[in-house]
Design a protein around this motif. Sequence first.
Motif, PDB file in Angstrom:
ATOM      1  N   GLY A  56       0.816  -1.209   0.000  1.00 46.92           N
ATOM      2  CA  GLY A  56       0.000   0.000   0.000  1.00 46.92           C
ATOM      3  C   GLY A  56       0.848   1.257   0.000  1.00 46.92           C
ATOM      4  N   PRO A  57       0.234   2.396   0.266  1.00 46.36           N
ATOM      5  CA  PRO A  57       0.957   3.668   0.216  1.00 46.36           C
ATOM      6  C   PRO A  57       1.765   3.937   1.485  1.00 46.36           C
ATOM      7  CG  PRO A  57      -1.333   4.066   0.757  1.00 46.36           C
ATOM      8  CD  PRO A  57      -1.193   2.584   0.518  1.00 46.36           C
ATOM      9  N   VAL A  58       2.664   3.023   1.801  1.00 44.42           N
ATOM     10  CA  VAL A  58       3.527   3.191   2.967  1.00 44.42           C
ATOM     11  C   VAL A  58       4.950   2.769   2.595  1.00 44.42           C
ATOM     12  CG1 VAL A  58       1.710   2.817   4.678  1.00 44.42           C
ATOM     13  CG2 VAL A  58       3.021   0.871   3.849  1.00 44.42           C
ATOM     14  N   ALA A  59       5.911   3.290   3.320  1.00 44.21           N
ATOM     15  CA  ALA A  59       7.292   2.846   3.159  1.00 44.21           C
ATOM     16  C   ALA A  59       7.410   1.433   3.727  1.00 44.21           C
ATOM     17  CB  ALA A  59       8.237   3.787   3.897  1.00 44.21           C
ATOM     18  N   SER A  60       8.341   0.676   3.207  1.00 44.99           N
ATOM     19  CA  SER A  60       8.565  -0.666   3.749  1.00 44.99           C
ATOM     20  C   SER A  60       9.129  -0.548   5.159  1.00 44.99           C
ATOM     21  CB  SER A  60       9.535  -1.445   2.864  1.00 44.99           C
ATOM     22  OG  SER A  60      10.840  -0.889   2.976  1.00 44.99           O
ATOM     23  N   PHE A  61       8.994  -1.629   5.921  1.00 44.51           N
ATOM     24  CA  PHE A  61       9.556  -1.638   7.269  1.00 44.51           C
ATOM     25  C   PHE A  61      11.067  -1.469   7.204  1.00 44.51           C
ATOM     26  CE2 PHE A  61      11.029  -3.677  11.212  1.00 44.51           C
ATOM     27  CZ  PHE A  61      10.345  -2.902  12.125  1.00 44.51           C
ATOM     28  N   GLN A  65      13.286   1.389   9.059  1.00 48.73           N
ATOM     29  CA  GLN A  65      14.432   1.085   9.919  1.00 48.73           C
ATOM     30  C   GLN A  65      15.674   1.830   9.435  1.00 48.73           C
ATOM     31  OE1 GLN A  65      12.732   0.067  12.338  1.00 48.73           O
ATOM     32  NE2 GLN A  65      13.676  -1.883  12.845  1.00 48.73           N
ATOM     33  N   ARG A  66      15.871   1.892   8.112  1.00 55.24           N
ATOM     34  CA  ARG A  66      17.017   2.602   7.555  1.00 55.24           C
ATOM     35  C   ARG A  66      16.943   4.096   7.877  1.00 55.24           C
ATOM     36  NH1 ARG A  66      18.597   5.844   3.717  1.00 55.24           N
ATOM     37  NH2 ARG A  66      16.513   6.145   2.853  1.00 55.24           N
ATOM     38  N   LEU A  67      15.772   4.683   7.716  1.00 53.12           N
ATOM     39  CA  LEU A  67      15.617   6.123   7.941  1.00 53.12           C
ATOM     40  C   LEU A  67      15.859   6.522   9.392  1.00 53.12           C
ATOM     41  CD1 LEU A  67      12.547   6.925   5.689  1.00 53.12           C
ATOM     42  CD2 LEU A  67      14.889   7.747   5.391  1.00 53.12           C
ATOM     43  N   VAL A  68      15.468   5.688  10.323  1.00 59.37           N
ATOM     44  CA  VAL A  68      15.692   6.007  11.739  1.00 59.37           C
ATOM     45  C   VAL A  68      17.046   5.488  12.232  1.00 59.37           C
ATOM     46  CG1 VAL A  68      13.229   6.123  12.255  1.00 59.37           C
ATOM     47  CG2 VAL A  68      14.464   3.972  12.652  1.00 59.37           C
ATOM     48  N   ARG A  69      17.858   4.949  11.287  1.00 56.26           N
ATOM     49  CA  ARG A  69      19.206   4.457  11.583  1.00 56.26           C
ATOM     50  C   ARG A  69      19.193   3.423  12.704  1.00 56.26           C
ATOM     51  NH1 ARG A  69      21.627  10.107  12.632  1.00 56.26           N
ATOM     52  NH2 ARG A  69      23.028   8.864  13.863  1.00 56.26           N
ATOM     53  N   LYS A  70      18.252   2.514  12.631  1.00 57.48           N
ATOM     54  CA  LYS A  70      18.058   1.503  13.666  1.00 57.48           C
ATOM     55  C   LYS A  70      19.318   0.695  13.927  1.00 57.48           C
ATOM     56  CE  LYS A  70      15.291  -1.245  16.242  1.00 57.48           C
ATOM     57  NZ  LYS A  70      16.220  -2.112  16.926  1.00 57.48           N
ATOM     58  N   ASP A  71      20.026   0.292  12.878  1.00 58.12           N
ATOM     59  CA  ASP A  71      21.239  -0.507  13.073  1.00 58.12           C
ATOM     60  C   ASP A  71      22.302   0.247  13.863  1.00 58.12           C
ATOM     61  OD1 ASP A  71      21.594   1.264  10.925  1.00 58.12           O
ATOM     62  OD2 ASP A  71      22.893  -0.118   9.815  1.00 58.12           O
ATOM     63  N   GLU A  72      22.411   1.552  13.648  1.00 56.43           N
ATOM     64  CA  GLU A  72      23.386   2.343  14.395  1.00 56.43           C
ATOM     65  C   GLU A  72      23.027   2.412  15.878  1.00 56.43           C
ATOM     66  OE1 GLU A  72      24.417   6.138  12.612  1.00 56.43           O
ATOM     67  OE2 GLU A  72      23.792   5.347  10.658  1.00 56.43           O
ATOM     68  N   PHE A  73      21.738   2.574  16.176  1.00 54.44           N
ATOM     69  CA  PHE A  73      21.313   2.631  17.575  1.00 54.44           C
ATOM     70  C   PHE A  73      21.442   1.267  18.248  1.00 54.44           C
ATOM     71  CE2 PHE A  73      19.393   6.520  15.949  1.00 54.44           C
ATOM     72  CZ  PHE A  73      19.779   7.416  16.943  1.00 54.44           C
ATOM     73  N   ASP A  74      21.185   0.199  17.508  1.00 54.13           N
ATOM     74  CA  ASP A  74      21.398  -1.144  18.066  1.00 54.13           C
ATOM     75  C   ASP A  74      22.872  -1.356  18.406  1.00 54.13           C
ATOM     76  OD1 ASP A  74      18.710  -1.770  17.842  1.00 54.13           O
ATOM     77  OD2 ASP A  74      18.961  -2.979  16.021  1.00 54.13           O
TER      78      ASP A  74
END
Length: 90
Positions: A56-61, A65-74
Amino acid sequence: MSLVVGGKTPIMDLAELDAMGFSLVLYANVALQGAVHGMQAALGALKRDNRLDESGPVASFAERQRLVRKDEFDAMEQRYASGVGSAGKR
């Protein structure tokens, strides 16, 4: 030059503005207006279809995660986490 989509100043392309001598253009509120449009599209699709997924009209999960830099915070969490019961000692 400050441009507001839907505002009083006529919207011109960058070549026209450059020809007029402007070297900086601020598109005031354009990110907010785009976000509102996206939210309305997503919630409208949810209401219409009674479901919403990544097709649908949403960004993928993954994009979220990439936009909020999840891997860096992890990685920071792992680096700075203290062990349970260690009272901050390593």
